[in-house]
Scaffold this motif. Structure first.
Motif, PDB file in Angstrom:
ATOM      1  N   PRO A  85      -6.181  -3.707   5.483  1.00 48.88           N
ATOM      2  CA  PRO A  85      -5.884  -3.726   4.043  1.00 48.88           C
ATOM      3  C   PRO A  85      -5.124  -4.991   3.669  1.00 48.88           C
ATOM      4  O   PRO A  85      -4.335  -5.514   4.470  1.00 48.88           O
ATOM      5  N   ALA A  86      -5.377  -5.488   2.492  1.00 45.14           N
ATOM      6  CA  ALA A  86      -4.750  -6.740   2.061  1.00 45.14           C
ATOM      7  C   ALA A  86      -3.243  -6.682   2.265  1.00 45.14           C
ATOM      8  O   ALA A  86      -2.571  -5.761   1.800  1.00 45.14           O
ATOM      9  N   ASN A  87      -2.723  -7.664   2.977  1.00 46.13           N
ATOM     10  CA  ASN A  87      -1.307  -7.704   3.339  1.00 46.13           C
ATOM     11  C   ASN A  87      -0.759  -9.083   2.979  1.00 46.13           C
ATOM     12  O   ASN A  87      -0.466  -9.904   3.851  1.00 46.13           O
TER      13      ASN A  87
ATOM     14  N   SER B 171      -2.607   0.755   4.313  1.00 38.57           N
ATOM     15  CA  SER B 171      -3.174   0.845   2.967  1.00 38.57           C
ATOM     16  C   SER B 171      -2.450  -0.154   2.080  1.00 38.57           C
ATOM     17  O   SER B 171      -1.285  -0.492   2.321  1.00 38.57           O
ATOM     18  N   ASN B 172      -3.141  -0.650   1.066  1.00 40.38           N
ATOM     19  CA  ASN B 172      -2.489  -1.530   0.104  1.00 40.38           C
ATOM     20  C   ASN B 172      -2.176  -0.823  -1.204  1.00 40.38           C
ATOM     21  O   ASN B 172      -1.781  -1.455  -2.187  1.00 40.38           O
TER      22      ASN B 172
ATOM     23  N   GLU C  56       1.299   3.793   3.874  1.00 40.88           N
ATOM     24  CA  GLU C  56       0.808   4.215   5.183  1.00 40.88           C
ATOM     25  C   GLU C  56       1.108   3.136   6.221  1.00 40.88           C
ATOM     26  O   GLU C  56       0.932   1.950   5.966  1.00 40.88           O
ATOM     27  N   VAL C  57       1.565   3.570   7.393  1.00 35.46           N
ATOM     28  CA  VAL C  57       1.879   2.656   8.478  1.00 35.46           C
ATOM     29  C   VAL C  57       0.958   2.944   9.659  1.00 35.46           C
ATOM     30  O   VAL C  57       0.900   4.073  10.148  1.00 35.46           O
ATOM     31  N   GLN C  58       0.242   1.927  10.100  1.00 34.89           N
ATOM     32  CA  GLN C  58      -0.611   2.054  11.277  1.00 34.89           C
ATOM     33  C   GLN C  58       0.175   1.610  12.503  1.00 34.89           C
ATOM     34  O   GLN C  58       0.762   0.519  12.518  1.00 34.89           O
ATOM     35  N   ILE C  59       0.211   2.444  13.535  1.00 36.43           N
ATOM     36  CA  ILE C  59       0.863   2.104  14.794  1.00 36.43           C
ATOM     37  C   ILE C  59      -0.211   1.789  15.817  1.00 36.43           C
ATOM     38  O   ILE C  59      -1.111   2.594  16.056  1.00 36.43           O
ATOM     39  N   PHE C  60      -0.103   0.604  16.427  1.00 37.06           N
ATOM     40  CA  PHE C  60      -1.108   0.127  17.377  1.00 37.06           C
ATOM     41  C   PHE C  60      -0.427  -0.218  18.692  1.00 37.06           C
ATOM     42  O   PHE C  60       0.620  -0.884  18.715  1.00 37.06           O
ATOM     43  N   ASP C  61      -0.996   0.211  19.786  1.00 38.41           N
ATOM     44  CA  ASP C  61      -0.501  -0.078  21.130  1.00 38.41           C
ATOM     45  C   ASP C  61      -1.091  -1.416  21.581  1.00 38.41           C
ATOM     46  O   ASP C  61      -2.290  -1.504  21.869  1.00 38.41           O
TER      47      ASP C  61
END
Length: 489
Positions: free
Chosen positions: A170-172, A193-194, A198-203
């Motif tokens: 999403p546009a950041n 999300s823009n 919402e926060v995406q957690i990535f390993d």
């Protein structure tokens, strides 16, 4: 097309290192034109800061300016020790890896290029070019993450190879992201999300998505991991509520109310090294410190004050109140606050232990580092004990000295007023937008998150550089890294 680390070699008087390698990410190498200058042309007594940030353990401060960059050691309250200083191009991002000699640099002249340098040896290890402007760079001992407006690139910091790319995020536009620094895990947090919080957690070790956290109803404004990597603090564009989630499960464990009367812009969040305190700075004149502990319930016979009794009444009636009201009553308030000389300036805050005492640090766009005492038991208002200039002007004052504060040099943007009535300054991320760039086509069938694959045009080579040249350059000043090496496929 070879990018040269001119400033390093002119400063140190050494011949240029010929192992520099230029990479083009996504197979695109284009010049960047039309980037708005962050600096306004009005005024004389102003700060020339473009970037300021603390390192991973808050023992060092990196400052980028129109004339180069500086590194400071934070070992003393009375004195700000210069670790390194270089004059040259305007540096809008400079990130140091702990107390090592590894720094990642981005300039306004080349906003799509990342230089990785060894400042003590005066050598450039490598540089990469990306399809759009670099908005943020995050480092830990395992990974280096480069954030563009709609993609993230994950490098292995030991050899700088790209391990993974996350496309079509999403546009950041502000380059908002956070990278945990613990050796046990290496989580990356970025907006999912823009339009919502919402926060995406990535390993970044196992290269997989972990969880999506529904943190706020509004869009995200700030993210920060604690040192242990098991907590994430978030704030939205409203700035009234700050939440803390457990990682990796994403459960909400704390909620703090920063204020009730007005919405603010949260500029930064930062945990103390023990994870017990969380500070938050904004476009207001106050910096808030929250204590991460569950309130202790008093025995019934100890609830003898009017406030105690009213608290018990609210708790007992919470189930009958509207959800929003009961949630507000359960939110924690700030444990301590610090007051800045003026409002409306960009700033970054941190809690560090200096000379065995906890200190609240605020680096501001006015060109000063403010140091406050933080009472870990009583909290309340933090006293300003020292302020240091960061923009190269020799002027160090104590709390009692009266010094004029510089006005920001950046272009004003809408929203929020400074103490002089002007709008707050625009950030680098707000100017390095892709709206004036030619569109970059993505390969057909590109997924949102996929392993990076070298393209035929992705490697341009270096000026006589090969894997043996890079292998000869060691980052062993702190015994943290093995030899650097590249395989030119």
């Amino acid at each position: 097309m070879l990018m040269k680390c001119i400033g390093f070699h002119c400063k140190l008087g050494r011949p240029r290192h010929h192992s520099t390698t230029d990479y083009v990410v996504s197979g695109v190498h284009k010049g960047f034109s039309g980037l708005m200058n962050l600096v306004a042309n009005s005024g004389e007594q102003q700060s020339n800061l473009l970037f300021v940030n603390f390192n991973q353990d808050c023992t060092s401060l990196a400052v980028g300016s129109r004339s180069g960059y500086r590194l400071f050691s934070l070992g003393s309250v009375e004195k700000l020790d210069h670790v390194f200083e270089i004059e040259g191009e305007d540096v809008c991002i400079v990130e140091r890896l702990y107390s090592s000699s590894l720094v990642a640099i981005v300039s306004l002249q080349h906003p799509r290029k990342l230089k990785v340098c060894h400042f003590k040896k005066g050598t450039e290890i490598c540089n990469y070019s990306y399809s759009n402007s670099i908005l943020a760079v995050k480092l830990n001992r395992q990974r280096l993450v480069v954030c563009l407006e709609e993609s993230l690139y994950i490098h292995n910091i030991r050899d700088m190879k790209i391990l993974h790319t996350i496309r079509e995020t999403p546009a950041n536009p502000n380059g908002l992201c956070a990278l945990s620094v613990t050796n046990e895990s290496s989580y990356l947090a970025y907006p999912g999300s823009n339009t919502r919080g919402e926060v995406q957690i990535f390993d970044t070790v196992n290269l997989r998505a972990v969880t999506m956290i529904q943190a706020h109803t509004g869009t995200l404004a700030a993210l920060a991991f604690n040192v242990q990597g098991n907590k994430l603090a978030t704030a939205s564009d409203k700035g009234t509520v700050i939440r803390v989630f457990s990682i990796p499960d994403g459960h909400r464990i704390f909620e703090f109310r920063r204020g009730m009367k007005r919405c603010v812009t949260i500029y930064s969040l930062s945990f103390s090294s023990d994870g017990m305190y969380l500070c938050a700075s904004s476009n207001t004149e106050t910096v808030h410190v929250f204590k991460l502990e569950l309130p202790k319930e008093k025995p019934p016979d100890e609830a003898n004050t009017w406030m105690d009794m009213m608290g018990n009444v609210f708790k007992s009636s919470a189930s009958y109140l509207p959800a929003q009201v009961s949630e507000m009553l359960s939110q924690g308030r700030s444990f301590a606050i610090a007051r800045l000389p003026m409002a409306g300036l960009k700033n970054v805050c941190a809690i560090a232990t200096i000379q065995k005492l906890p200190r609240l640090l605020v680096a501001s766009q006015d060109g000063y580092l403010y140091i406050y005492n933080l009472d870990p038991n009583e909290g309340k208002e933090c006293g300003l004990v020292k302020q240091h200039r960061l923009d190269g002007v020799s002027s160090e004052t104590s709390a009692g000295d009266q010094q004029p504060h510089d006005r920001p040099l950046t272009h004003p943007t809408s929203g929020g007023a400074t103490a002089t009535g002007a709008s707050p300054p625009a950030s680098y991320a707000a100017t390095a937008r892709r709206t004036d760039l030619p569109a970059v086509s993505q390969p057909v069938g590109t997924t949102e998150s996929q392993p990076y694959q070298d393209l035929e045009q992705g490697h341009l080579g270096g000026e006589g550089g090969d894997a043996r040249d890079l292998a000869a350059l060691r980052l062993d000043d702190d015994n943290e890294f093995p030899p650097m090496s590249h395989k030119n496929d």
